[in-house]
Design a protein around this motif. Structure first.
Motif, short mmCIF file in Angstrom:
data_model
loop_
_atom_site.label_atom_id
_atom_site.label_comp_id
_atom_site.label_asym_id
_atom_site.label_seq_id
_atom_site.Cartn_x
_atom_site.Cartn_y
_atom_site.Cartn_z
N ARG A 10 44.79 -24.99 -6.29
CA ARG A 10 43.93 -25.80 -7.15
C ARG A 10 42.54 -25.92 -6.55
O ARG A 10 41.55 -25.77 -7.20
N ARG A 11 42.55 -26.21 -5.26
CA ARG A 11 41.27 -26.38 -4.59
C ARG A 11 40.49 -25.07 -4.62
O ARG A 11 39.30 -25.05 -4.88
N HIS A 16 35.51 -21.72 -6.53
CA HIS A 16 34.87 -20.41 -6.64
C HIS A 16 35.10 -19.79 -8.02
O HIS A 16 36.05 -20.10 -8.70
N GLU A 17 34.16 -18.93 -8.39
CA GLU A 17 34.34 -18.08 -9.55
C GLU A 17 35.20 -16.93 -9.10
O GLU A 17 34.93 -16.32 -8.08
N HIS A 18 36.24 -16.61 -9.86
CA HIS A 18 37.07 -15.49 -9.47
C HIS A 18 36.22 -14.22 -9.43
O HIS A 18 35.42 -13.96 -10.32
N GLY A 19 36.39 -13.47 -8.34
CA GLY A 19 35.69 -12.20 -8.22
C GLY A 19 36.67 -11.08 -8.49
O GLY A 19 37.41 -10.68 -7.61
N ALA A 39 39.65 -11.16 -5.45
CA ALA A 39 39.63 -10.81 -4.03
C ALA A 39 39.74 -12.04 -3.14
O ALA A 39 40.15 -11.96 -2.00
N GLN A 40 39.36 -13.19 -3.67
CA GLN A 40 39.34 -14.39 -2.84
C GLN A 40 40.66 -15.14 -2.85
O GLN A 40 41.12 -15.59 -1.81
#
Ligand code: ZN
Length: 65
Positions: A10-11, A16-19, A39-40
């Motif tokens: 969740r955090r 972040h925006e999904h890359g 990727a993250q």
């Protein structure tokens, strides 16, 4: 057992925006199906790109692992 993992994802999702990276793709009669992964945080998504000049749109909801 999974509580901390859920909390973590969740955090991660909130910060972040999904890359999206394309893991694989194949051509279908409806367009190009793209299997992408962030990727993250590692979530996967399936996109359909109906035409090379159009942006892909999501076929599936984002799935956690
Ligand atoms: Zn992500």
């Amino acid at each position: 057992m999974t509580d901390s993992a859920t909390e973590e994802s969740r955090r991660t999702n909130a910060t972040h925006e999904h890359g999206w990276l394309t893991e694989s793709s194949h051509q279908t009669s409806e367009g190009r199906v793209l299997y992408v992964r962030c990727a993250q945080c590692g979530v996967r998504r399936v996109d359909l790109q109906p035409h090379p000049l159009l942006p892909p749109r999501s076929l599936s909801r984002v799935q956690g692992r």
